[in-house]
Scaffold this motif. Structure first.
Motif, PDB file in Angstrom:
ATOM      1  N   SER A  13       0.827  -1.211   0.000  1.00  0.00           N
ATOM      2  CA  SER A  13       0.000   0.000   0.000  1.00  0.00           C
ATOM      3  C   SER A  13       0.861   1.261   0.000  1.00  0.00           C
ATOM      4  O   SER A  13       0.543   2.230  -0.692  1.00  0.00           O
ATOM      5  N   SER A  14       1.925   1.252   0.748  1.00  0.00           N
ATOM      6  CA  SER A  14       2.765   2.443   0.826  1.00  0.00           C
ATOM      7  C   SER A  14       3.523   2.693  -0.482  1.00  0.00           C
ATOM      8  O   SER A  14       3.917   3.821  -0.754  1.00  0.00           O
ATOM      9  N   GLN A  15       3.714   1.674  -1.287  1.00  0.00           N
ATOM     10  CA  GLN A  15       4.447   1.813  -2.535  1.00  0.00           C
ATOM     11  C   GLN A  15       3.549   2.100  -3.740  1.00  0.00           C
ATOM     12  O   GLN A  15       4.024   2.579  -4.769  1.00  0.00           O
ATOM     13  N   LEU A  16       2.251   1.795  -3.632  1.00  0.00           N
ATOM     14  CA  LEU A  16       1.370   1.913  -4.803  1.00  0.00           C
ATOM     15  C   LEU A  16       1.266   3.333  -5.340  1.00  0.00           C
ATOM     16  O   LEU A  16       1.247   3.529  -6.562  1.00  0.00           O
ATOM     17  N   ALA A  17       1.197   4.333  -4.493  1.00  0.00           N
ATOM     18  CA  ALA A  17       1.110   5.714  -4.975  1.00  0.00           C
ATOM     19  C   ALA A  17       2.370   6.093  -5.751  1.00  0.00           C
ATOM     20  O   ALA A  17       2.286   6.716  -6.814  1.00  0.00           O
ATOM     21  N   ALA A  18       3.516   5.701  -5.232  1.00  0.00           N
ATOM     22  CA  ALA A  18       4.775   6.005  -5.919  1.00  0.00           C
ATOM     23  C   ALA A  18       4.863   5.255  -7.248  1.00  0.00           C
ATOM     24  O   ALA A  18       5.289   5.821  -8.270  1.00  0.00           O
ATOM     25  N   LEU A  19       4.452   3.993  -7.249  1.00  0.00           N
ATOM     26  CA  LEU A  19       4.456   3.205  -8.479  1.00  0.00           C
ATOM     27  C   LEU A  19       3.499   3.801  -9.504  1.00  0.00           C
ATOM     28  O   LEU A  19       3.847   3.973 -10.676  1.00  0.00           O
ATOM     29  N   HIS A  20       2.296   4.135  -9.057  1.00  0.00           N
ATOM     30  CA  HIS A  20       1.306   4.718  -9.959  1.00  0.00           C
ATOM     31  C   HIS A  20       1.819   6.019 -10.561  1.00  0.00           C
ATOM     32  O   HIS A  20       1.681   6.268 -11.765  1.00  0.00           O
ATOM     33  N   SER A  21       2.429   6.853  -9.757  1.00  0.00           N
ATOM     34  CA  SER A  21       2.983   8.119 -10.236  1.00  0.00           C
ATOM     35  C   SER A  21       4.073   7.878 -11.283  1.00  0.00           C
ATOM     36  O   SER A  21       4.110   8.553 -12.319  1.00  0.00           O
ATOM     37  N   ALA A  22       4.944   6.917 -11.029  1.00  0.00           N
ATOM     38  CA  ALA A  22       6.017   6.610 -11.981  1.00  0.00           C
ATOM     39  C   ALA A  22       5.457   6.097 -13.299  1.00  0.00           C
ATOM     40  O   ALA A  22       5.906   6.501 -14.378  1.00  0.00           O
ATOM     41  N   VAL A  23       4.467   5.212 -13.220  1.00  0.00           N
ATOM     42  CA  VAL A  23       3.855   4.675 -14.440  1.00  0.00           C
ATOM     43  C   VAL A  23       3.184   5.799 -15.223  1.00  0.00           C
ATOM     44  O   VAL A  23       3.309   5.878 -16.457  1.00  0.00           O
ATOM     45  N   LEU A  24       2.471   6.693 -14.541  1.00  0.00           N
ATOM     46  CA  LEU A  24       1.837   7.825 -15.226  1.00  0.00           C
ATOM     47  C   LEU A  24       2.885   8.711 -15.906  1.00  0.00           C
ATOM     48  O   LEU A  24       2.665   9.184 -17.032  1.00  0.00           O
ATOM     49  N   ASP A  25       4.009   8.932 -15.246  1.00  0.00           N
ATOM     50  CA  ASP A  25       5.088   9.724 -15.857  1.00  0.00           C
ATOM     51  C   ASP A  25       5.611   9.045 -17.119  1.00  0.00           C
ATOM     52  O   ASP A  25       5.838   9.702 -18.141  1.00  0.00           O
ATOM     53  N   ILE A  26       5.821   7.729 -17.056  1.00  0.00           N
ATOM     54  CA  ILE A  26       6.325   6.977 -18.211  1.00  0.00           C
ATOM     55  C   ILE A  26       5.317   7.035 -19.358  1.00  0.00           C
ATOM     56  O   ILE A  26       5.678   7.308 -20.510  1.00  0.00           O
ATOM     57  N   VAL A  27       4.048   6.784 -19.059  1.00  0.00           N
ATOM     58  CA  VAL A  27       3.008   6.810 -20.089  1.00  0.00           C
ATOM     59  C   VAL A  27       2.915   8.200 -20.712  1.00  0.00           C
ATOM     60  O   VAL A  27       2.800   8.336 -21.938  1.00  0.00           O
ATOM     61  N   ALA A  28       2.988   9.240 -19.904  1.00  0.00           N
ATOM     62  CA  ALA A  28       2.915  10.605 -20.423  1.00  0.00           C
ATOM     63  C   ALA A  28       4.055  10.878 -21.399  1.00  0.00           C
ATOM     64  O   ALA A  28       3.843  11.456 -22.473  1.00  0.00           O
ATOM     65  N   VAL A  29       5.257  10.464 -21.044  1.00  0.00           N
ATOM     66  CA  VAL A  29       6.402  10.665 -21.933  1.00  0.00           C
ATOM     67  C   VAL A  29       6.227   9.849 -23.210  1.00  0.00           C
ATOM     68  O   VAL A  29       6.439  10.351 -24.320  1.00  0.00           O
TER      69      VAL A  29
END
Length: 161
Positions: A13-29
């Protein structure tokens, strides 16, 4: 005494927000039109930017039907159908009857289309080489393995949330 399962779930749970943010950054790029233009220019090819991701997808996943290609790209079926027709007119893909269902027309890259995606791959490797220049071989191996594991896991329909 707390169960190790609860500790594991808390860690996830503590890692999901960070993972989600990273994936969104990758997808955006990856979805930036400028990124496709950069690859097209670096590969030294002439191709409409709108056709670029479709050609790459057909080469990677083909033979592929228009509905599946549209789903993978997040585009409308009718748009992808027109774009496949355009790629076909350029000699980069061909359409043929599906192997499993002859009523379904599947697209597959021609030799010319494959040569174009090969040039794109070389350009992508050159560009990403700089991104990974200061990563150790072990870091890159782990990243590749774990990214593939994640991609495989989220493709499982039971993982949809």
């Amino acid at each position: 005494m707390p169960s190790s399962n609860n500790v594991h779930n808390t860690h996830i749970s503590s890692q999901l927000a960070a993972l989600h943010s990273a994936v969104l950054d990758i997808v955006a790029v990856m979805n930036r039109p400028q990124r496709d233009e950069l690859l097209i220019q670096a590969a030294g090819i002439r191709l409409d930017r709108a056709l670029f991701p479709l050609l790459v997808g057909i080469e990677r996943f083909g033979p592929i039907g228009v509905v599946e290609a549209a789903d993978r790209l997040g585009r409308d079926y009718t748009t992808v159908s027109r774009q496949v027709a355009r790629l076909e007119s350029l000699g980069l893909v061909e359409r043929r009857a599906g192997a499993a269902d002859k009523r379904v027309r599947e697209a597959v890259a021609t030799a010319e289309g494959k040569a174009m995606t090969d040039r794109i791959d070389v350009a992508r490797e050159r560009i990403l080489g700089g991104v990974f220049a200061d990563w150790s071989a072990e870091e890159l191996d782990s990243f590749t393995r774990l990214t593939r594991r994640f991609a495989d896991a989220i493709r499982d329909p039971s993982a949809d949330a």
